[in-house]
Design a protein around this motif. Structure first.
Motif, mmCIF file in Angstrom:
data_model
loop_
_atom_site.group_PDB
_atom_site.id
_atom_site.type_symbol
_atom_site.label_atom_id
_atom_site.label_comp_id
_atom_site.label_asym_id
_atom_site.label_seq_id
_atom_site.Cartn_x
_atom_site.Cartn_y
_atom_site.Cartn_z
ATOM 1 N N THR A 62 0.830 -1.201 0.000
ATOM 2 C CA THR A 62 0.000 0.000 0.000
ATOM 3 C C THR A 62 0.868 1.255 0.000
ATOM 4 O O THR A 62 0.625 2.193 -0.769
ATOM 5 C CB THR A 62 -0.933 0.007 1.230
ATOM 6 N N ASN A 65 2.352 1.718 -3.467
ATOM 7 C CA ASN A 65 1.480 1.785 -4.647
ATOM 8 C C ASN A 65 0.339 2.791 -4.530
ATOM 9 O O ASN A 65 -0.219 3.215 -5.545
ATOM 10 C CB ASN A 65 0.891 0.391 -4.925
ATOM 11 N N ASP A 66 -0.007 3.180 -3.320
ATOM 12 C CA ASP A 66 -1.137 4.083 -3.107
ATOM 13 C C ASP A 66 -0.680 5.528 -3.365
ATOM 14 O O ASP A 66 0.279 5.995 -2.738
ATOM 15 C CB ASP A 66 -1.644 3.932 -1.673
ATOM 16 N N ARG A 68 -1.682 8.120 -2.306
ATOM 17 C CA ARG A 68 -1.754 8.961 -1.111
ATOM 18 C C ARG A 68 -0.426 8.986 -0.357
ATOM 19 O O ARG A 68 -0.276 9.733 0.615
ATOM 20 C CB ARG A 68 -2.876 8.483 -0.194
ATOM 21 N N LEU A 318 -3.761 3.393 8.096
ATOM 22 C CA LEU A 318 -3.096 2.213 7.541
ATOM 23 C C LEU A 318 -2.522 1.406 8.696
ATOM 24 O O LEU A 318 -1.902 1.963 9.603
ATOM 25 C CB LEU A 318 -1.977 2.612 6.571
ATOM 26 N N GLY A 368 4.598 -0.737 -7.574
ATOM 27 C CA GLY A 368 3.938 0.511 -7.907
ATOM 28 C C GLY A 368 4.721 1.363 -8.892
ATOM 29 O O GLY A 368 5.560 0.858 -9.661
#
Length: 423
Positions: A62, A65-66, A68, A318, A368
């Motif tokens: 996460t 790749n996110d 945010r 998270l 990502g």
């Protein structure tokens, strides 16, 4: 009465430090203990600042790749992120004039700048282009193996110095356009940078910047047909697409990143095979296992332990914790790659491992948008290196006891200082 603290346990302030000695001596066991404390663990970065540490596969993916999460603190709205890496550089004595060369490269940018810079060189690293390079990689490999006995003393040779390093640095220098006579300089600079000695970093970087400027000037006067020429043409035609600083930083990034990690994948992987004779026997008996073996070795003993810092670009949750916009986070690849939530029996080296699902199941090459640009090239070089080494030296063995292997004390990487082998 004195007390001791278990490696990987929280310090009195409740935080783990990325400078703790046990992370240098036993990164796998230390991170495993941290991983079982929780999905998100408070930690101290190299400069003592607080960060969040993520060590499990799901959260690491996460973070990587996110959208945010960003790598450039300037990407956080409202300038709410501390520029932790720059603060560390200043603390190390890096001057303001040098900092842009260390912070304005492709690895330090978010979209759209990252996309713009990556697109300029990505075609050179496609699977098709890399496949076309294979005969040359094989030729370089065979030449290095031919020369190996001449470097041996009493039958023992340092495989890092005479094989693992020369192979990838020769390949990437040929791709970029670094003259053969200059390549020993790049090897010296690379060693100096990764020594993590502050007094060496600044003068080494200036030497590299001046050298690259000279390469660019000479190439403008006498063009060739390599990646450096292509980048110069882009910069000359449209400085908005590639500034002079970005051009210099791109060359630096391609050459250093293009050989350091591959060299230590080859070194670490060879040491792993030599200390797991059952797995080495499998590979000798079936060279068709090489592609899967490279993935498993990258998972089990890949050289990159952690990524660059990321920053939460907005308030989010998270791993069961609330992150405020601007908070720095660290994704620990070494934790994700041995996460029992994702891999069965993850501590075991198993070249026959076939995890469910398609695509890479490990994050040794990242994940990502910042997934390793040269991953296909690194895998190919490692496949060729392991295959040829085992074929040419069927009696290969360690030249020292396993416990006497010397690892460089760098918190971000797992790197052998040398790998003595008996050929």
């Amino acid at each position: 009465m004195s007390t001791t603290t278990e490696p990987g346990a929280a310090r009195p302030g409740g935080e783990f430090s990325l400078t703790d000695p046990e992370l240098l001596t036993d990164p796998y066991g230390t991170v495993a203990r941290i991983r079982e404390r929780g999905a998100a663990v408070r930690a101290r970065f190299m400069d003592g600042s607080l960060i969040w540490l993520f060590t499990r596969d799901a959260e690491v993916r996460t973070v990587l790749n996110d959208p945010r999460f960003v790598v450039d603190p300037a990407s956080v709205p409202g300038h709410r992120a501390p520029n932790t890496r720059v603060d560390v550089m200043r603390a190390m004595g890096i001057t303001e004039d040098m900092i842009p060369y260390l912070t304005e490269g492709m690895l330090d940018r978010d979209a759209p700048d990252h996309t713009r810079l990556r697109k300029l060189v990505s075609r050179a690293f496609t699977v098709r282009r890399v496949s076309e390079l294979r005969p040359r990689v094989e030729e370089i490999t065979e030449g290095l193996l031919d020369a190996l006995p001449a470097h041996a003393e009493d039958g023992v040779v340092d495989l890092v110095e005479h094989f693992a390093y020369p192979l990838p640095i020769t390949v990437i220098c040929e791709m970029v356009g670094v003259p053969e006579e200059d390549r020993p300089l790049w090897l010296e600079w690379s060693h100096a940078l990764f020594s993590m000695r502050p007094e060496e970093i600044e003068p080494t970087m200036w030497a590299m910047v001046d050298h690259i400027r000279g390469m660019i000037e000479r190439r403008r006067a006498a063009p060739s047909d390599d990646l450096l020429d292509a980048l110069i043409r882009v910069q000359d035609d449209d400085g908005d697409r590639l500034s002079e600083t970005e051009l210099i930083t791109m060359v630096f990034t391609l050459v250093i990143a293009g050989h350091e990690t591959t060299a230590h994948l080859i070194g670490n992987g060879t040491a792993a095979l030599l200390t797991h004779p059952d797995q080495m026997a499998l590979l000798r008996g079936d060279p068709g296992l090489l592609p899967a073996a490279v993935h498993e070795l990258q998972r089990w003993c890949g050289p990159i332990l952690m990524t660059r810092l990321r920053y939460a670009a907005e308030d989010l949750e998270l791993g069961g914790v609330r992150l405020s916009a601007g908070e720095p986070v660290q994704a620990m690849l070494v934790g994700a790659n041995r996460d029992p939530r994702h891999f069965s029996d993850p501590e075991r080296l198993d070249l026959m491992r076939r995890p469910p699902g398609c695509g890479e199941q490990h994050v040794g090459f990242g994940h990502g948008a910042h997934y390793c640009l040269g991953a296909a090239l690194a895998r190919q070089e490692a496949e060729v290196a392991f295959g040829a080494l085992l074929r040419r030296h069927p009696d290969l063995e360690l030249g020292v006891a396993e416990q006497d292997l010397e690892w460089q004390p760098v918190p971000t990487m797992r790197r052998l200082v040398r790998l003595p082998v008996r050929i």
